[in-house]
Design a protein around this motif. Structure first.
Motif, PDB file in Angstrom:
ATOM      1  N   GLN A  92       0.834  -1.199   0.000  1.00  0.00           N
ATOM      2  CA  GLN A  92       0.000   0.000   0.000  1.00  0.00           C
ATOM      3  C   GLN A  92       0.873   1.256   0.000  1.00  0.00           C
ATOM      4  O   GLN A  92       0.609   2.195  -0.733  1.00  0.00           O
ATOM      5  CB  GLN A  92      -0.908  -0.003   1.226  1.00  0.00           C
ATOM      6  CG  GLN A  92      -2.108   0.915   1.107  1.00  0.00           C
ATOM      7  CD  GLN A  92      -3.297   0.224   0.475  1.00  0.00           C
ATOM      8  OE1 GLN A  92      -3.461  -0.979   0.599  1.00  0.00           O
ATOM      9  NE2 GLN A  92      -4.128   0.973  -0.210  1.00  0.00           N
ATOM     10  N   GLY A  93       1.869   1.259   0.859  1.00  0.00           N
ATOM     11  CA  GLY A  93       2.807   2.369   0.862  1.00  0.00           C
ATOM     12  C   GLY A  93       2.267   3.673   1.394  1.00  0.00           C
ATOM     13  O   GLY A  93       2.669   4.750   0.941  1.00  0.00           O
ATOM     14  N   LEU A  94       1.370   3.605   2.370  1.00  0.00           N
ATOM     15  CA  LEU A  94       0.820   4.798   2.988  1.00  0.00           C
ATOM     16  C   LEU A  94       1.124   4.783   4.488  1.00  0.00           C
ATOM     17  O   LEU A  94       1.451   3.745   5.053  1.00  0.00           O
ATOM     18  CB  LEU A  94      -0.694   4.873   2.777  1.00  0.00           C
ATOM     19  CG  LEU A  94      -1.169   4.970   1.328  1.00  0.00           C
ATOM     20  CD1 LEU A  94      -2.686   4.890   1.267  1.00  0.00           C
ATOM     21  CD2 LEU A  94      -0.671   6.243   0.664  1.00  0.00           C
ATOM     22  N   PHE A  95       0.979   5.940   5.139  1.00  0.00           N
ATOM     23  CA  PHE A  95       1.286   6.020   6.566  1.00  0.00           C
ATOM     24  C   PHE A  95       0.442   5.027   7.358  1.00  0.00           C
ATOM     25  O   PHE A  95       0.938   4.352   8.264  1.00  0.00           O
ATOM     26  CB  PHE A  95       1.057   7.450   7.074  1.00  0.00           C
ATOM     27  CG  PHE A  95       1.277   7.607   8.548  1.00  0.00           C
ATOM     28  CD1 PHE A  95       2.556   7.568   9.083  1.00  0.00           C
ATOM     29  CD2 PHE A  95       0.194   7.776   9.404  1.00  0.00           C
ATOM     30  CE1 PHE A  95       2.764   7.699  10.455  1.00  0.00           C
ATOM     31  CE2 PHE A  95       0.397   7.916  10.767  1.00  0.00           C
ATOM     32  CZ  PHE A  95       1.679   7.877  11.294  1.00  0.00           C
ATOM     33  N   LYS A  96      -0.855   4.909   7.014  1.00  0.00           N
ATOM     34  CA  LYS A  96      -1.737   3.999   7.743  1.00  0.00           C
ATOM     35  C   LYS A  96      -1.246   2.559   7.621  1.00  0.00           C
ATOM     36  O   LYS A  96      -1.169   1.832   8.617  1.00  0.00           O
ATOM     37  CB  LYS A  96      -3.159   4.115   7.196  1.00  0.00           C
ATOM     38  CG  LYS A  96      -4.162   3.186   7.858  1.00  0.00           C
ATOM     39  CD  LYS A  96      -5.590   3.478   7.397  1.00  0.00           C
ATOM     40  CE  LYS A  96      -5.801   3.138   5.948  1.00  0.00           C
ATOM     41  NZ  LYS A  96      -7.224   3.327   5.536  1.00  0.00           N
ATOM     42  N   SER A  97      -0.909   2.143   6.411  1.00  0.00           N
ATOM     43  CA  SER A  97      -0.443   0.760   6.231  1.00  0.00           C
ATOM     44  C   SER A  97       0.921   0.554   6.866  1.00  0.00           C
ATOM     45  O   SER A  97       1.229  -0.528   7.374  1.00  0.00           O
ATOM     46  CB  SER A  97      -0.401   0.405   4.740  1.00  0.00           C
ATOM     47  OG  SER A  97       0.492   1.243   4.027  1.00  0.00           O
ATOM     48  N   ALA A  98       1.749   1.613   6.884  1.00  0.00           N
ATOM     49  CA  ALA A  98       3.053   1.517   7.541  1.00  0.00           C
ATOM     50  C   ALA A  98       2.901   1.288   9.038  1.00  0.00           C
ATOM     51  O   ALA A  98       3.661   0.525   9.656  1.00  0.00           O
ATOM     52  CB  ALA A  98       3.869   2.782   7.279  1.00  0.00           C
TER      53      ALA A  98
END
Length: 328
Positions: A96-102
């Motif tokens: 995903q590569g987003l802050f939430k997925s991180a």
């Protein structure tokens, strides 16, 4: 088998874009990995479609946001974190590569004891998220979403993907009772944003042209607004059928038997793509070179028309259909 946690929470199209990477992995490392997929709850059935997916962990963020002050929400979130931490993963990949997925990846990594992989800072959608992974890989941004996922997996597992993708989804033999007996085209007119919609007059024009060629039209819908549009189109196209509201699974069964699919930028276009049916993607409010349909190892008939700020002409759609050579 090694346990791989895949973080790709949404949306329908994004999940399907990940399927070819899983197929590549299964071909290059057969029987070596089993996948647990971290996915938004409304798309769990999509993740389960791929044979590499063994388990899913449900991520209810969209519903949780609406009920932040309810005790049940925080209880569910606690159970969710426990599920992420209860398994000793061999590795975690965040596509995903987003802050939430991180953040979800960080929870599952159990204080950094499990290796985590994603895109490098230069390649990732949210550059801030890149700092939370132990391993980041550079993948060109100009590639399609499908090819970016394939290249990421290829770099993580040290192989070169084949030139053409394979979604790896079994062609469904089951037939829905709603599937027409005569040759039909699925006109997928509904999408998430109005600027991605193709004008009704053009749907009517292509529907009438298909009728003259012996192909009837069926129309799906997902909201009352889409239902009313489907009715208006069907009223102007002989023998056109407005489908009842169906599940994603039932829609997939119907699409798998279609002679042709014409679709705006929506997850259902990619669902049709997994079944190797002739498909035309119509793009008006987004870029076809990133999220378009793709030719596969088993189907060369996948073409995108238009792009952001464009409005494909019916004559061009007809030209592509004739090039497919699928009409009697």
């Amino acid at each position: 088998m090694k346990k791989l946690l895949l973080v790709k929470t949404s949306s329908m199209g994004d999940l399907i874009h990940t399927f070819p990477a899983l197929t590549d992995l299964s071909e290059h490392h057969p029987n070596e990995y089993e996948i647990t997929w971290l996915v938004e709850e409304s798309f769990a059935d999509i993740a389960k479609m791929h044979p590499m997916t063994k388990e899913v962990i449900i991520f209810g963020s969209r519903r949780w946001k609406k009920n932040l002050f309810k005790r049940e929400t925080w209880q569910e979130f606690g159970q969710f974190k426990k599920a992420l931490r209860s398994e000793k993963w061999d590795l975690i990949i965040d596509c995903q590569g987003l802050f939430k997925s991180a953040m979800m990846t960080k929870i599952a990594a159990q204080k950094g004891t499990i290796p985590t992989y994603s895109y490098s800072k230069e390649s990732i959608r949210d550059p801030f998220a890149a700092r939370f992974y132990q391993h980041g890989f550079s993948v060109p941004k100009g590639l399609t979403a499908i090819e970016r996922n394939r290249q990421l997996f290829g770099k993580i597992f040290d192989y070169t993907p084949a030139p053409l993708a394979n979604f790896g989804i079994q062609h469904w033999d089951e037939t829905s009772p709603l599937t027409p007996e005569e040759p039909f085209a699925a006109l997928i007119h509904g999408t998430s944003a109005e600027n991605k919609e193709w004008p009704e007059a053009k749907w009517i024009e292509i529907g009438n042209w298909l009728f003259e060629k012996g192909i009837l039209s069926i129309l799906f819908w997902g909201s009352e607004r889409e239902k009313e549009r489907a009715k208006r189109i069907a009223n102007k196209v002989p023998n056109a059928i407005v489908m009842p509201k169906v599940s994603i699974q039932e829609a997939g069964l119907i699409l798998s038997k279609a002679t042709l699919i014409i679709a705006v930028d929506t997850g259902f276009a990619h669902l049709a793509n997994t079944q190797d049916r002739p498909v035309i993607g119509l793009f008006l409010g987004s870029h076809a070179d990133y999220a378009g349909v793709i030719p596969t190892q088993n189907n060369p008939h996948a073409v995108n028309l238009g792009g952001k700020g464009q409005n494909p002409e019916v004559s061009k759609v007809i030209e592509v259909i004739e090039s497919f050579n699928i009409l009697k």
